[in-house]
Design an enzyme around this catalytic site. Structure first.
Site, PDB file in Angstrom:
ATOM      1  CB  THR A 230      -9.997  -1.342   5.556  1.00  0.00           C
ATOM      2  OG1 THR A 230     -10.954  -0.560   6.256  1.00  0.00           O
ATOM      3  CG2 THR A 230      -9.460  -0.548   4.385  1.00  0.00           C
TER       4      THR A 230
ATOM      5  CB  SER B 225      -8.343  -1.375  -3.124  1.00  0.00           C
ATOM      6  OG  SER B 225      -8.892  -1.144  -1.855  1.00  0.00           O
TER       7      SER B 225
ATOM      8  N   GLY C 112     -23.524   2.925  30.332  1.00  0.00           N
ATOM      9  CA  GLY C 112     -22.418   3.837  30.597  1.00  0.00           C
ATOM     10  C   GLY C 112     -21.084   3.138  30.779  1.00  0.00           C
TER      11      GLY C 112
ATOM     12  CD  GLU D 159      -5.323  -9.933   4.026  1.00  0.00           C
ATOM     13  OE1 GLU D 159      -5.240 -10.180   2.811  1.00  0.00           O
ATOM     14  OE2 GLU D 159      -4.337  -9.846   4.758  1.00  0.00           O
TER      15      GLU D 159
ATOM     16  NE  ARG E  38     -26.650  -0.903  33.731  1.00  0.00           N
ATOM     17  CZ  ARG E  38     -27.024  -0.162  32.702  1.00  0.00           C
ATOM     18  NH1 ARG E  38     -27.005  -0.671  31.483  1.00  0.00           N
ATOM     19  NH2 ARG E  38     -27.425   1.069  32.874  1.00  0.00           N
TER      20      ARG E  38
ATOM     21  CB  THR F  64      -0.889  -0.013   1.262  1.00  0.00           C
ATOM     22  OG1 THR F  64      -1.647  -1.211   1.255  1.00  0.00           O
ATOM     23  CG2 THR F  64      -1.827   1.178   1.292  1.00  0.00           C
TER      24      THR F  64
END
Lengths: 696, 696
Positions: free
Chosen positions: B456, B157, B435, B458, B320, B151
């Site tokens: 993104t 790509s 939270g 491969e 919770r 790259t």
């Protein structure tokens, strides 16, 4: 690492980003400045510019190290910025708007964040004149620094479940504030972690063994001189978070801490110190109005929050080129701008439309809120004290007032929808930037991470949808009983009932008002469906939560579509903007509405608001709108008027110098590149830097 | 800050998390261990346990400071971990599986990450025996540390658009590697930022003025002794990222760097050093098989990636408690476990189903890949050298082979779908924690941020969908021409054609196989629709990208639904698991399928795969399934067998001691709490710490 001369001579391959953005701007006839003035007013734009100059001139506000700093360095730098902002506020006698504008441009939460908002607001609204003298004046002068301590380690949204106790002791006229369990530790309290000297603590008031529910108490937590925690106070920072790391969210445990009678904020509820008699507030929904205002503000902001991501991604996708068009002739050399691909347009341009939709919706809400305030203040006792100017006091509020109830439900639905759209949209923008979106220098990731709490605070976005549903069910019952007040909600419910035996025939592709009406129809349909489940089929509340969430979302989408349409149809709009610009804004309106309709297709055809064929055609129409809006994309984001300094993004630079900026930051600002590494596994040496050698 | 004695005595309010998780486990009859063995094999579980013991015993792997460290400290610590892992690998003679298992448990990318993967693989697959001797052997011994530099700053790509050049110089038999522009800087290259001594650089090969496209060259970048960049090499770290900050992604600019002939990896393409003649590879799709394997592995992993988030959120939502049930009698005191709310179940349990769906799909893909390898190796020349054992060489691959082409398209569709589901699902899990999900101690945020690049790399998830569509269109044309090979894709296309004049009548709620078939029908419908747009209406490729993306997603969903169903129906499954467990797995299958169907409702009714009424009923059936699966949720996540050390999450602790752990980390591990702050804006003092005073 200093760049070598051959590196310094390198430029990006042509065509350069600056050239591409110039071409983009030349392609569109939209006057971005004119549109900006329409969106924000000329005064606001000038104010921004004036304050931006002050900030960029001061090295304290330098942003170049933000993306590199660790937590401790960042919060230290943020405290410095907070102090300087306060100094500037005093020095230039800034209005609240100017102060908030400076904070927006800075674009980071500072450790004073909860002091100048919730702490001051609570003291102002809930304190007596005596308490104003004692606490508020000092707080306004930053002689004491405070926070608002409600949430506990074991209790978030459910305020009634708080564990911290405040026990009235008639003998010495004090309250004992106590944290009985680990889970009663106050948690997430902004500005408490390292800076607060005082906290407004919400605690269960207990008088003679009877619990009167949560009330606010002013509790000193750190020594005013040494800043060490006071005896029997365990206070600190809750640690690193996904974002918001320039804020010192804190925890607080209190071990039977004694505070005087005057420290219970007593404007509404009070204990008579002589008789120990408790006086109840006239109206338990004290901060109904304030919360509505806070949520309206979140809606308005959600547009600009998302617009930051859309600005960055749109500009970068105009600069970034990748692959040739599949059908291009071999002779058409050169790669295609990413923004030309329909798959990218489909992801970005509906979000561009959403920024405007949310902006107009938020503006409409603020206006409705102000009108309501005016109406109520007209009927208000003239003898009212002046301390409620900025936020309504309880006497101004009558939750029975239909407009306010409608406004409250609207604010819940839109807060949930707007902040969800903004948060998720930012991430879509980040990904639309491809690999470079992952770099901190994209400016989207950290901003997204900082924004995320908004989907949880001021009412969790899922929890809020129950309040919306409850209101819509109540309205529907009133309509069926013939006792409904006149407002927009009851109007759309009645319109649905009037035609339910005739069916709908909305021309969603041919008529903008029909498009709005189709969204209204779907809301009414879902409301009566939910009502049938609850009232006739007696289904449990819990079993209907998913339906309620869908209903609330549908309601929000209707209101956004309607607000967008209303804003464009106003005479003021028609007079302020040239026809070309108005045409593009209408295209954005249609894109938002049709894209949403397509996303929620199943509810539109199940409610028979549209036919299946219309949904197919809506898809086609959306694709056509993308093509029409595409040439104006860069100018439309320009109209949002973000200074580069505010965006702090290599990818979103207004001059298109994306690659130069990425390279500069990585190569020249990155301290990691000053380290010498020993890379071999059999050597114990790791890093050498500044004469220090670290070892395994 | 040392806790005071009164703090140390505090415990959470009852009922404690440990008690609640015990109750959860008691409610379900699923044997989590048995299910775990079925999912992973007993051997794999034992291996994990063995290696976990080694890692936790070694202070180098201590995780307690991970969430607090800044970038430089983190990458330094990560290099130390990488070195020690390599030492352990040698010391214990670990297999590749054992080494990868240790990395999984560590759960962070280290600076060796690209060395031991892409660098070694490329040298092995693309090097000649001579080059193996020269580079691979040293690399395997970590005498040189490498990376794979493809790259560029301006090119992601589109490999063909790379700007870096490699010019053959016949006179002295060398290549000149050169970066002509700033945009040709290699960028994002893992392990290059601070550790690599060598890079495999992909560069445009130029011989006598003719460009032969991108080829791989081994380029030394740093001095083997001093580790300083070599002359005419500008190399460094690209800076901070949204996540993955323990990896040193780097940049690289080369100023006419000369390398010898032997440094061009020459197993497939080569230059004759005497004649300068270029020899073309027999088959241009050299790494077809490798990429397919890498993607299959991403699919398999996507299940466990998502399972980490689901494990944490499910356990915490059982611990919770918040609000009472709306319909509860006043006498029913106490708050409700969050997991009991249908709105939470609706968000979490379909993701729980997805974890299993992706796991079985990935397993099926790996198996198909291996079968294909076996088939091809059976027909392979027996004289084949041994160096291709782990990954297929080009001679083993024949892209004409239908199974491989099908497998390749499948791997593209599933990589895009699986990694998107995992990434987005993790964020849903984080938010479902309310939270506290925002705290770094939740363990989800940082893991999500680290995982994000997978959408993104491969193959960008949107780009890949074009390859899937291209394959499906090709298959459809073959089917229409009566020339189709026999595979599952052509089978479903033919089945659709056979019934298109009769319509479908899938009993999606009554029959599991009909449910699978409805997904197949939708794929076939969308394929022929796209074919009509492209071949008959001659629409441009670009205008169809959104349709292609939808088609690819539909194809992936069909394959996941089918794989899940196939896996459950296998005799091996029926023999390995008790009937109760199989029943729950079928419910998870139905939940996954019906939930997906509901999400994608419009395509199901537009293709007439289902009626509108069936979609309404699918919603209802999904809600019922949530209720049925709810009691087994904790045991089902237990079956994923993540050690607490791996999750590193306060919220996801298997013993339920959530609040104790949150408090401990914030209060005792947080270095920020050792700072003394001056909070007043008129004081220039900011922090005092370790004798140092910082000032504004």
């Amino acid at each position: 690492m200093a760049s070598k001369s051959w590196v310094q001579k390198l430029t990006p391959a042509a065509p350069h980003g600056s050239e591409l953005l110039k071409q983009e701007r030349a392609k569109s006839n939209i006057d971005a400045n004119q549109l900006a003035q329409f969106l924000f007013t000329k005064e606001a734009l000038e104010r921004n510019e004036r304050i931006l100059k002050l900030l960029t001139a001061d090295p304290v506000f330098d942003k170049s190290h933000n993306y590199f700093q660790g937590r401790e360095a960042r919060i230290e730098a943020s405290l410095a910025k907070a102090k300087r902002l306060r100094q500037l506020q005093v020095q230039h006698n800034w209005t609240q708007d100017e102060f908030m504008c400076a904070n927006e441009l800075l674009s980071e939460a500072t450790p004073y964040g909860l002091h100048y908002s919730m702490f001051l607001v609570t003291l102002r609204e809930q304190g007596t004149p005596e308490q104003h003298k004692l606490f508020l004046e000092k707080a306004e002068n930053y002689e004491i620094i405070g926070c608002y301590a409600q949430t506990e380690l074991g209790h978030g949204s459910n305020v009634r479940g708080l564990e911290t106790t405040a026990t009235w002791n008639a003998a010495d006229k004090t309250f004992i504030i106590h944290s009985p369990h680990l889970t009663s530790s106050k948690w997430w309290i902004g500005s408490l972690g390292i800076v607060a000297t005082h906290a407004v603590v919400m605690a269960q008031l207990s008088v003679n063994g009877k619990n009167y529910g949560p009330h606010p108490f002013v509790v000193p937590v750190r020594d005013m001189i040494t800043h060490e925690p006071l005896p029997n106070v365990h206070v600190g920072d809750v640690g690193p978070k996904f974002g918001f790391n320039t804020m010192d969210n804190g925890y607080l445990l209190l071990n039977k801490v004694k505070i005087p009678h005057v420290n219970m904020l007593a404007r509404f509820s009070r204990i008579d110190p002589e008789t120990s008699k408790y006086t109840r507030p006239a109206n338990p929904s004290l901060i109904y109005g304030t919360l509505t205002f806070v949520r309206a503000d979140i809606v308005l902001k959600s547009g600009s929050v998302l617009a930051r991501g859309v600005t960055i991604a749109t500009r970068y996708c105009a600069v970034r080129r990748q692959f040739q068009d599949q059908d291009a002739e071999a002779s058409q050399a050169g790669e295609n701008q990413v923004l030309n691909y329909t798959m990218v347009q489909y992801r970005l341009l509906p979000l561009l439309a959403t920024t405007f939709a949310l902006h107009f919706t938020g503006r409409g809400m603020i206006r409705m809120y102000q009108e309501n305030q005016k109406r109520m203040s007209a009927s208000r006792d003239a003898s009212k004290s002046e301390d409620t100017k900025r936020h309504p006091g309880p006497e101004e509020l009558n939750p029975g007032t239909d407009l306010l109830a409608d406004l409250h439900a609207t604010s819940c639905a839109l807060k949930a929808y707007g902040s969800t759209m903004a948060a998720e949209g930012l991430e879509v923008c980040r990904r639309a930037c491809g690999g470079h979106g992952y770099s901190s220098f994209s400016g989207i990731g950290s901003y997204y991470a900082d924004y995320l709490p908004t989907v949880t605070w001021e009412g969790d976005n899922y929890m809020l949808t129950q309040q919306v549903a409850r209101y819509l069910l109540k309205s529907a019952r009133a309509v069926l009983a013939g006792k409904a007040a006149a407002n927009d909600t009851t109007r759309i419910l009645k319109a649905f009932l009037a035609r339910q035996d005739m069916g709908a025939a909305f021309d969603v592709l041919g008529s903008d008002t029909d498009l709005v009406d189709a969204f209204a129809w779907r809301v009414a349909f879902l409301t009566f469906e939910a009502l049938r489940h609850r009232d006739e089929e007696k289904q449990s509340w819990n079993s209907l939560l998913v339906d309620f969430w869908r209903l609330s979302t549908a309601h929000a989408q209707y209101m956004v579509v309607k607000s967008f349409h209303d804003a464009l149809s106003e005479p003021a709009t028609q007079e302020s903007l040239p026809q070309d610009t108005i045409t593009i804004l209408y295209q954005l309106f249609r894109l938002f509405a049709l894209h949403t309709l397509e996303q929620e297709a199943s509810e539109f055809f199940m409610s028979a608001a549209t036919t299946v064929r219309q949904i197919q055609l809506a898809r086609k129409a959306s694709m056509k709108l993308l093509e029409e809006i595409r040439p104006h994309a860069v100018r439309l984001v320009d109209a949002w008027s973000f200074p580069d300094w505010q965006l702090d993004s290599s990818l979103g630079r207004s001059d298109g110098k994306v690659y130069e900026d990425m390279f500069h930051r990585a190569s020249s600002l990155n301290a990691l590149n000053k380290v010498i590494v020993d890379p071999y596994p059999n050597s114990r040496v790791l890093f050498k830097k500044d004469g220090r050698t670290s070892k395994l």
